[in-house]
Write a protein that holds these residues in place. Structure first.
Motif, PDB file in Angstrom:
ATOM      1  N   SER A  19       0.863  -1.165   0.000  1.00  0.00           N
ATOM      2  CA  SER A  19       0.000   0.000   0.000  1.00  0.00           C
ATOM      3  C   SER A  19       0.904   1.221   0.000  1.00  0.00           C
ATOM      4  O   SER A  19       2.001   1.190   0.549  1.00  0.00           O
ATOM      5  CB  SER A  19      -0.943   0.000   1.205  1.00  0.00           C
ATOM      6  OG  SER A  19      -0.203  -0.060   2.390  1.00  0.00           O
ATOM      7  N   GLN A  21       1.037   5.747  -0.377  1.00  0.00           N
ATOM      8  CA  GLN A  21       0.402   7.047  -0.485  1.00  0.00           C
ATOM      9  C   GLN A  21       1.267   7.855  -1.446  1.00  0.00           C
ATOM     10  O   GLN A  21       2.463   8.027  -1.195  1.00  0.00           O
ATOM     11  CB  GLN A  21       0.337   7.715   0.887  1.00  0.00           C
ATOM     12  CG  GLN A  21      -0.538   8.957   0.884  1.00  0.00           C
ATOM     13  CD  GLN A  21      -0.566   9.613   2.260  1.00  0.00           C
ATOM     14  OE1 GLN A  21       0.406  10.185   2.711  1.00  0.00           O
ATOM     15  NE2 GLN A  21      -1.710   9.541   2.919  1.00  0.00           N
ATOM     16  N   GLU A  22       0.683   8.276  -2.534  1.00  0.00           N
ATOM     17  CA  GLU A  22       1.450   8.918  -3.587  1.00  0.00           C
ATOM     18  C   GLU A  22       1.008  10.361  -3.774  1.00  0.00           C
ATOM     19  O   GLU A  22      -0.196  10.667  -3.781  1.00  0.00           O
ATOM     20  CB  GLU A  22       1.240   8.157  -4.895  1.00  0.00           C
ATOM     21  CG  GLU A  22       1.785   6.732  -4.859  1.00  0.00           C
ATOM     22  CD  GLU A  22       3.270   6.692  -5.175  1.00  0.00           C
ATOM     23  OE1 GLU A  22       4.049   6.620  -4.215  1.00  0.00           O
ATOM     24  OE2 GLU A  22       3.633   6.750  -6.350  1.00  0.00           O
ATOM     25  N   GLN A  23       1.991  11.239  -3.960  1.00  0.00           N
ATOM     26  CA  GLN A  23       1.679  12.658  -4.161  1.00  0.00           C
ATOM     27  C   GLN A  23       1.270  12.921  -5.613  1.00  0.00           C
ATOM     28  O   GLN A  23       1.899  12.414  -6.540  1.00  0.00           O
ATOM     29  CB  GLN A  23       2.906  13.514  -3.807  1.00  0.00           C
ATOM     30  CG  GLN A  23       3.368  13.373  -2.365  1.00  0.00           C
ATOM     31  CD  GLN A  23       2.290  13.720  -1.350  1.00  0.00           C
ATOM     32  OE1 GLN A  23       1.561  14.703  -1.506  1.00  0.00           O
ATOM     33  NE2 GLN A  23       2.164  12.902  -0.313  1.00  0.00           N
ATOM     34  N   LEU A  45      -2.888  10.207  -3.480  1.00  0.00           N
ATOM     35  CA  LEU A  45      -3.516   8.953  -3.883  1.00  0.00           C
ATOM     36  C   LEU A  45      -3.266   7.914  -2.806  1.00  0.00           C
ATOM     37  O   LEU A  45      -2.142   7.762  -2.324  1.00  0.00           O
ATOM     38  CB  LEU A  45      -2.909   8.440  -5.198  1.00  0.00           C
ATOM     39  CG  LEU A  45      -2.991   9.332  -6.425  1.00  0.00           C
ATOM     40  CD1 LEU A  45      -2.349   8.624  -7.618  1.00  0.00           C
ATOM     41  CD2 LEU A  45      -4.428   9.715  -6.732  1.00  0.00           C
ATOM     42  N   GLU A  46      -4.319   7.219  -2.401  1.00  0.00           N
ATOM     43  CA  GLU A  46      -4.176   6.086  -1.477  1.00  0.00           C
ATOM     44  C   GLU A  46      -4.292   4.825  -2.320  1.00  0.00           C
ATOM     45  O   GLU A  46      -5.345   4.563  -2.908  1.00  0.00           O
ATOM     46  CB  GLU A  46      -5.279   6.109  -0.411  1.00  0.00           C
ATOM     47  CG  GLU A  46      -5.302   7.361   0.451  1.00  0.00           C
ATOM     48  CD  GLU A  46      -4.166   7.425   1.474  1.00  0.00           C
ATOM     49  OE1 GLU A  46      -3.487   6.387   1.679  1.00  0.00           O
ATOM     50  OE2 GLU A  46      -3.954   8.505   2.052  1.00  0.00           O
ATOM     51  N   ILE A  47      -3.228   4.068  -2.367  1.00  0.00           N
ATOM     52  CA  ILE A  47      -3.189   2.932  -3.279  1.00  0.00           C
ATOM     53  C   ILE A  47      -2.961   1.649  -2.504  1.00  0.00           C
ATOM     54  O   ILE A  47      -2.093   1.584  -1.635  1.00  0.00           O
ATOM     55  CB  ILE A  47      -2.039   3.099  -4.303  1.00  0.00           C
ATOM     56  CG1 ILE A  47      -2.249   4.370  -5.139  1.00  0.00           C
ATOM     57  CG2 ILE A  47      -1.932   1.871  -5.216  1.00  0.00           C
ATOM     58  CD1 ILE A  47      -1.016   4.793  -5.917  1.00  0.00           C
ATOM     59  N   SER A  48      -3.762   0.637  -2.797  1.00  0.00           N
ATOM     60  CA  SER A  48      -3.437  -0.707  -2.317  1.00  0.00           C
ATOM     61  C   SER A  48      -3.371  -1.604  -3.544  1.00  0.00           C
ATOM     62  O   SER A  48      -4.192  -1.497  -4.465  1.00  0.00           O
ATOM     63  CB  SER A  48      -4.457  -1.210  -1.296  1.00  0.00           C
ATOM     64  OG  SER A  48      -5.726  -1.295  -1.878  1.00  0.00           O
ATOM     65  N   VAL A  64      -7.534   2.411  -5.825  1.00  0.00           N
ATOM     66  CA  VAL A  64      -6.908   3.719  -5.673  1.00  0.00           C
ATOM     67  C   VAL A  64      -8.008   4.723  -5.359  1.00  0.00           C
ATOM     68  O   VAL A  64      -9.111   4.638  -5.897  1.00  0.00           O
ATOM     69  CB  VAL A  64      -6.101   4.115  -6.939  1.00  0.00           C
ATOM     70  CG1 VAL A  64      -6.951   4.085  -8.204  1.00  0.00           C
ATOM     71  CG2 VAL A  64      -5.451   5.481  -6.760  1.00  0.00           C
ATOM     72  N   THR A  66      -8.834   8.999  -3.856  1.00  0.00           N
ATOM     73  CA  THR A  66      -8.379  10.323  -3.460  1.00  0.00           C
ATOM     74  C   THR A  66      -9.625  11.198  -3.327  1.00  0.00           C
ATOM     75  O   THR A  66     -10.740  10.707  -3.416  1.00  0.00           O
ATOM     76  CB  THR A  66      -7.383  10.930  -4.485  1.00  0.00           C
ATOM     77  OG1 THR A  66      -6.897  12.181  -3.996  1.00  0.00           O
ATOM     78  CG2 THR A  66      -8.033  11.150  -5.837  1.00  0.00           C
ATOM     79  N   SER A  84     -12.904   6.793  -6.140  1.00  0.00           N
ATOM     80  CA  SER A  84     -12.110   5.588  -5.957  1.00  0.00           C
ATOM     81  C   SER A  84     -12.346   4.651  -7.126  1.00  0.00           C
ATOM     82  O   SER A  84     -13.375   4.722  -7.804  1.00  0.00           O
ATOM     83  CB  SER A  84     -12.466   4.899  -4.640  1.00  0.00           C
ATOM     84  OG  SER A  84     -13.763   4.386  -4.708  1.00  0.00           O
TER      85      SER A  84
END
Ligand SMILES: [Zn+2]
Ligand SMILES: [Zn+2]
Length: 182
Positions: A19, A21-23, A45-48, A64, A66, A84
């Motif tokens: 998982s 967290q991307e800017q 972005l919250e990605i798993s 994903v 945000t 999402s």
């Protein structure tokens, strides 16, 4: 971690789960969407992601999400929304011959297929694409937004006006809205 790059030889059959967290700043495709005025990103972005080696391909599935600020395409009100996407992406090695019937099958399932070259896969571009696809083309602050009066411009969600409603002017307004969106 600015990019979701994984070495292919680190991906095993039992899979790899991560998982992140991307800017947004690290995603040129999303910055372009924002610059075009389609939305404003409010959060990273919250990605798993689960990455599995299968047969002749790598399968990446996950979610994903945000949040974004949007402008209603009818009444122009600014509002925030969570977006999402759950996705499955199949990566095949660029040099590997892909059989035609397999491609057709993927298309029917509405799954994303991509290729990779070299020793690692950068998952970021396809994930950014999934986010971009979730940005509504014609955002609505609410399902039944009444929009603005085509004649006097009053917000019909909040007030009524005495203007004569003609179907032609409503259609014209809808057409204008369409242009503004692009
Ligand atoms: Zn609205
Ligand atoms: Zn009016």
């Amino acid at each position: 971690m600015p990019y979701l790059k994984i070495r292919v030889d680190e991906i095993r059959e039992q899979g790899l789960t991560l998982s992140a967290q991307e800017q947004i700043a690290d995603y040129p495709a999303l910055l372009a969407v924002q610059k075009a005025g389609e939305c404003q990103f409010l959060a990273p972005l919250e990605i798993s992601l689960t990455i599995i080696r299968e047969y002749d391909h790598i399968r990446a599935s996950g979610e994903v999400g945000t949040s974004v600020r949007l402008a209603c395409s009818r009444c122009l009100a600014v509002y925030d929304a969570a977006i999402s996407s759950a996705f499955t992406i199949f990566y095949t090695k660029a040099s590997a011959a892909v059989q035609l019937d397999e491609e057709v099958e993927l298309a029917e399932q509405d799954l994303v297929s991509a290729t990779y070259a070299g020793d690692e896969i950068d998952f970021a571009p396809e994930i950014a694409e999934q986010v971009a696809l979730e940005i509504p083309f014609k955002p609505l602050c609410k399902e039944d937004c009444q929009g603005l009066c085509a004649v006097c411009g009053v917000d019909l969600n909040a007030a009524t006006c005495g203007c004569e409603k003609q179907e032609s002017s409503l259609k014209f307004n809808a057409l204008q809205g369409y242009k503004v969106d692009r």
